[in-house]
Design a protein around this motif. Structure first.
Motif, PDB file in Angstrom:
ATOM      1  N   SER A  16      56.800  39.233  44.536  1.00 24.92           N
ATOM      2  CA  SER A  16      55.473  38.679  44.834  1.00 24.92           C
ATOM      3  C   SER A  16      54.361  39.465  44.149  1.00 24.92           C
ATOM      4  O   SER A  16      53.192  39.226  44.397  1.00 24.92           O
ATOM      5  N   ALA A  17      54.729  40.441  43.320  1.00 25.25           N
ATOM      6  CA  ALA A  17      53.720  41.395  42.848  1.00 25.25           C
ATOM      7  C   ALA A  17      52.569  40.717  42.112  1.00 25.25           C
ATOM      8  O   ALA A  17      51.424  41.142  42.227  1.00 25.25           O
ATOM      9  N   LEU A  18      52.875  39.683  41.366  1.00 27.83           N
ATOM     10  CA  LEU A  18      51.791  39.077  40.587  1.00 27.83           C
ATOM     11  C   LEU A  18      50.748  38.453  41.491  1.00 27.83           C
ATOM     12  O   LEU A  18      49.555  38.585  41.258  1.00 27.83           O
ATOM     13  N   GLU A  19      51.198  37.786  42.550  1.00 29.27           N
ATOM     14  CA  GLU A  19      50.237  37.170  43.469  1.00 29.27           C
ATOM     15  C   GLU A  19      49.412  38.215  44.205  1.00 29.27           C
ATOM     16  O   GLU A  19      48.231  38.066  44.413  1.00 29.27           O
ATOM     17  N   VAL A  20      50.086  39.270  44.649  1.00 32.37           N
ATOM     18  CA  VAL A  20      49.445  40.201  45.565  1.00 32.37           C
ATOM     19  C   VAL A  20      48.719  41.313  44.820  1.00 32.37           C
ATOM     20  O   VAL A  20      47.615  41.703  45.176  1.00 32.37           O
ATOM     21  N   SER A  22      47.086  41.832  41.889  1.00 26.20           N
ATOM     22  CA  SER A  22      45.813  41.845  41.177  1.00 26.20           C
ATOM     23  C   SER A  22      44.638  41.861  42.160  1.00 26.20           C
ATOM     24  O   SER A  22      43.681  42.580  41.967  1.00 26.20           O
ATOM     25  N   ASP A  23      44.711  41.060  43.222  1.00 24.50           N
ATOM     26  CA  ASP A  23      43.645  41.103  44.219  1.00 24.50           C
ATOM     27  C   ASP A  23      44.212  40.791  45.597  1.00 24.50           C
ATOM     28  O   ASP A  23      44.233  39.650  46.043  1.00 24.50           O
ATOM     29  N   PRO A  24      44.714  41.819  46.292  1.00 24.95           N
ATOM     30  CA  PRO A  24      45.353  41.573  47.585  1.00 24.95           C
ATOM     31  C   PRO A  24      44.410  40.939  48.601  1.00 24.95           C
ATOM     32  O   PRO A  24      44.857  40.187  49.464  1.00 24.95           O
ATOM     33  N   PHE A  25      43.099  41.201  48.516  1.00 23.00           N
ATOM     34  CA  PHE A  25      42.170  40.630  49.490  1.00 23.00           C
ATOM     35  C   PHE A  25      42.075  39.119  49.306  1.00 23.00           C
ATOM     36  O   PHE A  25      42.123  38.354  50.257  1.00 23.00           O
ATOM     37  N   ASP A  26      41.945  38.715  48.054  1.00 21.26           N
ATOM     38  CA  ASP A  26      41.872  37.295  47.741  1.00 21.26           C
ATOM     39  C   ASP A  26      43.154  36.597  48.191  1.00 21.26           C
ATOM     40  O   ASP A  26      43.133  35.541  48.814  1.00 21.26           O
ATOM     41  N   PHE A  27      44.265  37.255  47.906  1.00 23.21           N
ATOM     42  CA  PHE A  27      45.559  36.699  48.285  1.00 23.21           C
ATOM     43  C   PHE A  27      45.643  36.522  49.804  1.00 23.21           C
ATOM     44  O   PHE A  27      46.010  35.463  50.309  1.00 23.21           O
ATOM     45  N   LEU A  28      45.240  37.562  50.543  1.00 24.29           N
ATOM     46  CA  LEU A  28      45.367  37.526  52.008  1.00 24.29           C
ATOM     47  C   LEU A  28      44.508  36.425  52.612  1.00 24.29           C
ATOM     48  O   LEU A  28      44.892  35.800  53.602  1.00 24.29           O
ATOM     49  N   GLU A  29      43.335  36.204  52.001  1.00 22.59           N
ATOM     50  CA  GLU A  29      42.399  35.252  52.590  1.00 22.59           C
ATOM     51  C   GLU A  29      42.965  33.847  52.705  1.00 22.59           C
ATOM     52  O   GLU A  29      42.789  33.182  53.707  1.00 22.59           O
ATOM     53  N   GLY A  30      43.686  33.426  51.680  1.00 20.08           N
ATOM     54  CA  GLY A  30      44.182  32.047  51.740  1.00 20.08           C
ATOM     55  C   GLY A  30      45.623  31.963  52.194  1.00 20.08           C
ATOM     56  O   GLY A  30      46.181  30.875  52.306  1.00 20.08           O
TER      57      GLY A  30
END
Ligand code: HEM
Length: 429
Positions: A16-20, A22-30
């Motif tokens: 999952s590294a590519l999704e998480v 680069s911007d874990p905050f953005d990822f977590l939000e959605g």
């Protein structure tokens, strides 16, 4: 219901590294909307299951807490130098330690710190010149460190403040999800690991020196622990662990919260004016001063930018959540960041609206948990909330703070979500 937990962006090797990454905050939000309340995130060397739902967090922290322990990774990374301090210890050692530090956090003791909190803030604000642009994160860090030093260690001045702040940065950086798609073990000879180890050693030395500088007879945490040591109830290394823990847990989190509160107010002039009017008409500041608008602004900043943005647990025994079986030893993450911005719990979730807290809206208890919950909840919660309230009030009654074009902070995913660079605010006297 499906037995297989959905896995984020399953790619061979990088997981999952590519999704998480680069911007874990953005990822977590959605993430909850996209993957549901329970999903797995994997990078080589580290895999965890995320509970992006208030009820499931309550389950892990409170109702089924015996199935969950604190995460081994956190203990490996922090325990090396926080040892058996209240944050990292477990079981009987933790209970004993928590009892030993508790007297410094009773409501009565905390109210007695109010004068010191106001005095320290006035001293810091007194150094700001009219029209000066300050880095509010740096100033907030200096302030929260000196408040911990004077209330917990009984020290008036902290020459080591700059060094402590720098070393804590190196420690908390080690927690950032790696920009590389793998988890790097602590023994690997990377520059970040070397910085981490050097910083941990330096902090231990600093705390030893702080202990040596202590005068006997005071009532603060340091004195209480030293007398327990003299009575043979606690060892010297336990004293050091507890003090290092309070120094680390007690200042960076609060500095981050103060930074985001002041930056959010400065970038929302109508909210700023409400708080400024309230604190300027409040009379003398003490633990009893009622400042509901100030409290709501702090509460809202802690919602949008929870300094502790992920809580880590590990299953001791298996659990079944939302129809999925979670086997023993699974790493579980309770994500404050995602839950605090979930549209199921908050209207306009990404907007800074302190007014939302005065309107009744039904939400589950764990839709808001900046201080964690259950028996391992933050021992410093009351202390932090009073410190934040008095700091915001003493600052805004002495000066005005104006946003600059670069004020909007951008959080970085370290141990706390501290800003990734200076947060400039212009001072007006
Ligand atoms: C805004 C400020 C703060 C925030 C957001 C915060 C957040 C947290 C959270 C979320 C936890 C639970 C961690 C977990 O369950 O894994 C925690 C634990 C802890 N905090 Fe805080 N904290 C703050 C301020 C403070 C202060 C001011 C102190 C001390 C002076 C402090 C001392 C501790 C300690 C000792 C623990 C470990 C408690 C235990 O496990 O028994 N914190 N904090």
């Amino acid at each position: 219901m499906s037995e297989t937990i959905p896995t984020v962006g399953r790619l061979p090797v990088v997981g999952s590294a590519l999704e998480v990454g680069s911007d874990p905050f953005d990822f977590l939000e959605g993430a909850a909307a996209e993957y549901g309340p329970v999903f797995r995130v994997s990078i080589p060397g580290l895999s965890f299951v995320c509970y992006a739902d208030a009820k499931l967090v309550e389950r892990a922290l409170v109702t089924e807490r015996d199935r969950y322990r604190k995460d081994d990774r956190e203990r490996d990374l922090l325990g090396g130098f926080l040892g058996e301090g209240a944050l990292t210890a477990r079981g009987e050692r933790w209970e004993r330690g928590r009892r030993q530090v508790q007297p410094a956090f009773t409501p009565g003791r905390i109210a007695a710190y109010a004068e010191e909190m106001v005095g320290q803030t006035e001293r810091v604000v007194g150094e700001w010149a009219d029209c000066e642009v300050i880095d509010v994160h740096e100033e907030a860090t200096r302030l929260t460190l000196s408040i911990v030093a004077s209330t917990m260690f009984g020290l008036d001045s902290l020459e080591e403040a700059g060094t402590i702040a720098e070393r804590v940065d190196a420690i908390t950086d080690r927690f950032a999800p790696s920009r590389l798609p793998v988890e790097i073990p602590l023994w690997a000879p990377t520059p970040a690991n070397r910085r981490y180890r050097r910083a941990a050693g330096d902090l231990e030395e600093i705390v030893d020196r702080l202990i040596d500088r202590r005068e006997p007879g005071d009532e603060d945490l340091c004195a209480t622990l030293l007398s327990a040591m003299e009575a043979g109830e606690i060892t010297e290394s336990e004293v050091r662990d507890q003090l290092l823990t309070v120094l680390l847990a007690g200042h960076e989190t609060t500095a981050v919260a103060l930074t985001y509160t002041l930056a959010s107010l400065a970038t929302h002039p109508a909210e700023y004016d409400r708080v400024a009017r309230e604190v300027r008409s409040a009379g003398e500041l003490s633990a009893r001063t009622d400042l509901p608008r100030t409290d709501a602004a702090i509460r809202e900043a802690l919602r949008l930018y929870p300094p502790s943005y992920l809580l880590f647990r590990q299953t001791e025994r298996s659990d079944t959540v939302a129809g999925y079986r979670i086997p023993p030893d699974t790493r579980v993450v309770c994500p404050q960041w995602a839950i605090h911005r979930d549209p199921r719990y908050y209207d306009a979730p990404t907007a800074f609206r302190p007014g939302r807290w005065s309107k009744d809206r039904e939400r589950p208890d764990f839709a808001y948990f900046p201080f964690g919950g259950g028996k391992r909840a933050c021992i410093g919660r009351r202390f932090a909330l009073l410190e934040l309230r008095l700091a915001v009030a003493s600052i805004l009654r002495s000066v005005d703070l104006e946003a600059t074009p670069d004020t909007e902070p951008s959080p970085t995913p370290a141990l706390t979500c501290r800003p990734d660079g200076p947060v400039p605010l212009r001072v007006r006297r």
